[in-house]
Design a protein around this motif. Structure first.
Motif, mmCIF file in Angstrom:
data_model
loop_
_atom_site.group_PDB
_atom_site.id
_atom_site.type_symbol
_atom_site.label_atom_id
_atom_site.label_comp_id
_atom_site.label_asym_id
_atom_site.label_seq_id
_atom_site.Cartn_x
_atom_site.Cartn_y
_atom_site.Cartn_z
ATOM 1 N N PRO A 1 0.826 -1.211 0.000
ATOM 2 C CA PRO A 1 0.000 0.000 0.000
ATOM 3 C C PRO A 1 0.858 1.258 0.000
ATOM 4 C CG PRO A 1 0.194 -0.829 2.216
ATOM 5 C CD PRO A 1 0.882 -1.835 1.324
ATOM 6 N N PRO A 2 0.288 2.390 -0.382
ATOM 7 C CA PRO A 2 1.039 3.642 -0.300
ATOM 8 C C PRO A 2 1.228 4.055 1.160
ATOM 9 C CG PRO A 2 -1.249 4.091 -0.833
ATOM 10 C CD PRO A 2 -1.088 2.600 -0.878
ATOM 11 N N HIS A 3 2.265 4.843 1.404
ATOM 12 C CA HIS A 3 2.426 5.466 2.716
ATOM 13 C C HIS A 3 1.590 6.749 2.701
ATOM 14 C CE1 HIS A 3 5.584 2.822 4.238
ATOM 15 N NE2 HIS A 3 6.048 2.803 2.993
ATOM 16 N N VAL A 4 0.717 6.878 3.690
ATOM 17 C CA VAL A 4 -0.245 7.985 3.688
ATOM 18 C C VAL A 4 -0.141 8.774 4.985
ATOM 19 C CG1 VAL A 4 -2.631 8.650 3.289
ATOM 20 C CG2 VAL A 4 -1.787 6.498 2.343
ATOM 21 N N TRP A 5 -0.033 10.082 4.833
ATOM 22 C CA TRP A 5 -0.045 10.999 5.970
ATOM 23 C C TRP A 5 -1.318 11.834 5.873
ATOM 24 C CZ3 TRP A 5 4.186 9.688 3.174
ATOM 25 C CH2 TRP A 5 5.290 9.180 3.867
ATOM 26 N N PHE A 6 -2.148 11.754 6.904
ATOM 27 C CA PHE A 6 -3.369 12.561 6.965
ATOM 28 C C PHE A 6 -3.193 13.631 8.030
ATOM 29 C CE2 PHE A 6 -4.920 8.392 5.554
ATOM 30 C CZ PHE A 6 -5.748 8.740 4.482
ATOM 31 N N THR A 7 -3.370 14.874 7.630
ATOM 32 C CA THR A 7 -3.413 15.968 8.594
ATOM 33 C C THR A 7 -4.810 16.561 8.530
ATOM 34 O OG1 THR A 7 -1.044 16.452 8.355
ATOM 35 C CG2 THR A 7 -2.446 18.200 9.264
ATOM 36 N N LEU A 8 -5.553 16.440 9.629
ATOM 37 C CA LEU A 8 -6.940 16.894 9.669
ATOM 38 C C LEU A 8 -7.092 18.071 10.617
ATOM 39 C CD1 LEU A 8 -8.740 13.427 10.115
ATOM 40 C CD2 LEU A 8 -8.011 14.505 7.985
ATOM 41 N N ALA B 1 -0.263 7.483 8.947
ATOM 42 C CA ALA B 1 -0.038 8.397 10.070
ATOM 43 C C ALA B 1 -1.120 9.477 10.024
ATOM 44 C CB ALA B 1 1.343 9.034 9.985
ATOM 45 N N ILE B 2 -1.670 9.796 11.182
ATOM 46 C CA ILE B 2 -2.749 10.781 11.257
ATOM 47 C C ILE B 2 -2.435 11.768 12.363
ATOM 48 C CG2 ILE B 2 -5.216 11.148 11.652
ATOM 49 C CD1 ILE B 2 -5.662 8.241 10.719
ATOM 50 N N ASP B 3 -2.444 13.050 12.022
ATOM 51 C CA ASP B 3 -2.288 14.057 13.061
ATOM 52 C C ASP B 3 -3.342 15.142 12.882
ATOM 53 O OD1 ASP B 3 -1.196 15.519 10.923
ATOM 54 O OD2 ASP B 3 0.857 15.073 11.542
ATOM 55 N N ILE B 4 -3.584 15.882 13.952
ATOM 56 C CA ILE B 4 -4.689 16.833 14.014
ATOM 57 C C ILE B 4 -4.179 18.233 14.331
ATOM 58 C CG2 ILE B 4 -6.917 17.342 15.078
ATOM 59 C CD1 ILE B 4 -6.800 14.605 13.673
ATOM 60 N N SER C 1 4.569 22.810 6.563
ATOM 61 C CA SER C 1 4.263 23.858 7.530
ATOM 62 C C SER C 1 3.017 23.505 8.338
ATOM 63 C CB SER C 1 4.055 25.190 6.803
ATOM 64 O OG SER C 1 3.631 26.198 7.694
ATOM 65 N N LEU C 2 2.020 22.950 7.666
ATOM 66 C CA LEU C 2 0.784 22.574 8.355
ATOM 67 C C LEU C 2 1.044 21.505 9.404
ATOM 68 C CD1 LEU C 2 -1.733 22.391 5.357
ATOM 69 C CD2 LEU C 2 -1.509 24.189 7.065
ATOM 70 N N ARG C 3 1.910 20.576 9.083
ATOM 71 C CA ARG C 3 2.230 19.537 10.055
ATOM 72 C C ARG C 3 2.933 20.131 11.275
ATOM 73 N NH1 ARG C 3 4.318 13.883 8.772
ATOM 74 N NH2 ARG C 3 2.971 13.491 10.572
ATOM 75 N N GLY C 4 3.585 21.260 11.068
ATOM 76 C CA GLY C 4 4.194 21.949 12.207
ATOM 77 C C GLY C 4 3.140 22.521 13.137
ATOM 78 N N ASP C 5 1.947 22.839 12.595
ATOM 79 C CA ASP C 5 0.848 23.345 13.420
ATOM 80 C C ASP C 5 0.078 22.216 14.093
ATOM 81 O OD1 ASP C 5 0.962 26.233 12.926
ATOM 82 O OD2 ASP C 5 0.465 25.716 10.864
ATOM 83 N N ALA C 6 0.258 20.998 13.602
ATOM 84 C CA ALA C 6 -0.493 19.855 14.120
ATOM 85 C C ALA C 6 0.115 19.310 15.407
ATOM 86 C CB ALA C 6 -0.543 18.748 13.068
#
Length: 275
Positions: free
Chosen positions: A156-163, A195-198, A251-256
């Motif tokens: 499967p693909p490696h997937v990073w979700f930032t919600l 990986a999922i971060d908020i 940058s968004l992941r830095g806010d998560a």
């Protein structure tokens, strides 16, 4: 997904309309004459020929009988039903979906709703079923569940979700469905390729409020970006623009929150929906 297209925008309905007009014209019939012969109103014939109404199966069969076709209108009507849901998708999404299936890495930023790859069956039904007939809704549900198989397939693909936290809290479905959805997110995050971060509401203003987007990466071809705005889907391939989105995503992941902190927040929201 974005806005829903009107029926006359569907190519299958346009084809039915043009065929009806051609057969009526070849028979030297006015719309009124055809309507009286078949037992419909002239206004209905006009609506169908203008591709502003979806013809029924009965109407298609009546046309086939009257014009002695080999089932032409019945096949066209079936095509309308089979493809009606596609006309509702934002332009550009079909091309994106093909590329998504080929991606080795997927980076997602989602602002308003849980991303389609993470949605449970009942959440999908609640989101896509708004103002849709049951058949179209169920077709959407089946296709989205099928699409999600890329997360669990072999290699499967490696997937990073930032919600954004707002996507977790927006109650687009009954609370029991929302709780199930949040639990599903937590279970998917346990997979090694996900990986999922908020980004918490406490982050205040940040660049992600401009809108959601997805970056697809491949083994031997350049990255692409997909985004939606005002119901229009855009698949962006210009390297300079794609690179800017990559910088924005970092940058968004830095806010998560960190992954573990994100899991805790999801759990808190899920528990709040139990009260």
């Amino acid at each position: 997904m974005g806005s829903r297209n009107e029926p006359h925008e569907a190519p299958a309905i346009q084809t039915f309309a043009s065929e009806l007009t051609a057969w009526r014209t070849d028979a030297a019939l006015t719309k009124t004459a055809l309507a009286e012969t078949l037992g419909y109103t002239p206004q209905w014939i006009s609506q169908v020929e203008a591709a502003k109404s979806v013809p029924s199966k009965e109407f298609a069969e009546n046309l086939d009988t009257f014009y002695k076709t080999n089932g032409l209108f019945k096949r066209l009507q079936r095509r309308i039903i089979d493809t009606r849901h596609q006309a509702i998708l934002p332009p550009g999404f079909a091309a994106y979906q093909e590329r998504e299936a080929e991606a080795t890495q997927i980076r997602v930023y989602q602002l308003t709703l849980v991303h389609g790859l993470l949605q449970t069956e009942d959440y999908i039904r609640a989101v896509v079923g708004h103002r849709q007939d049951p058949d179209t809704t169920e077709r959407f549900v089946a296709e989205r569940l099928k699409r999600q198989e890329i997360l669990t397939r072999e290699n499967p693909p490696h997937v990073w979700f930032t919600l954004d936290e707002a996507a977790l809290r927006r109650e687009v479905a009954p609370r029991e469905v929302m709780r199930e959805q949040l639990a599903h997110i937590l279970s998917l995050e346990e997979r090694p390729n996900i990986a999922i971060d908020i980004v918490p509401l406490s982050a205040g203003y940040y660049p992600g409020l401009a809108g959601s987007f997805t970056i697809l990466s491949f083994t031997n071809t350049p990255d692409v970006v997909y985004g939606e705005m005002a119901g229009q889907g855009m698949l962006i391939q210009e390297p300079r623009i794609v690179a800017k989105f990559a910088v924005t995503y970092n940058s968004l992941r830095g806010d998560a929150l960190r992954v573990e902190e994100s899991r805790s927040l999801i759990t808190i929201v899920m528990e709040e929906m139990s009260t």
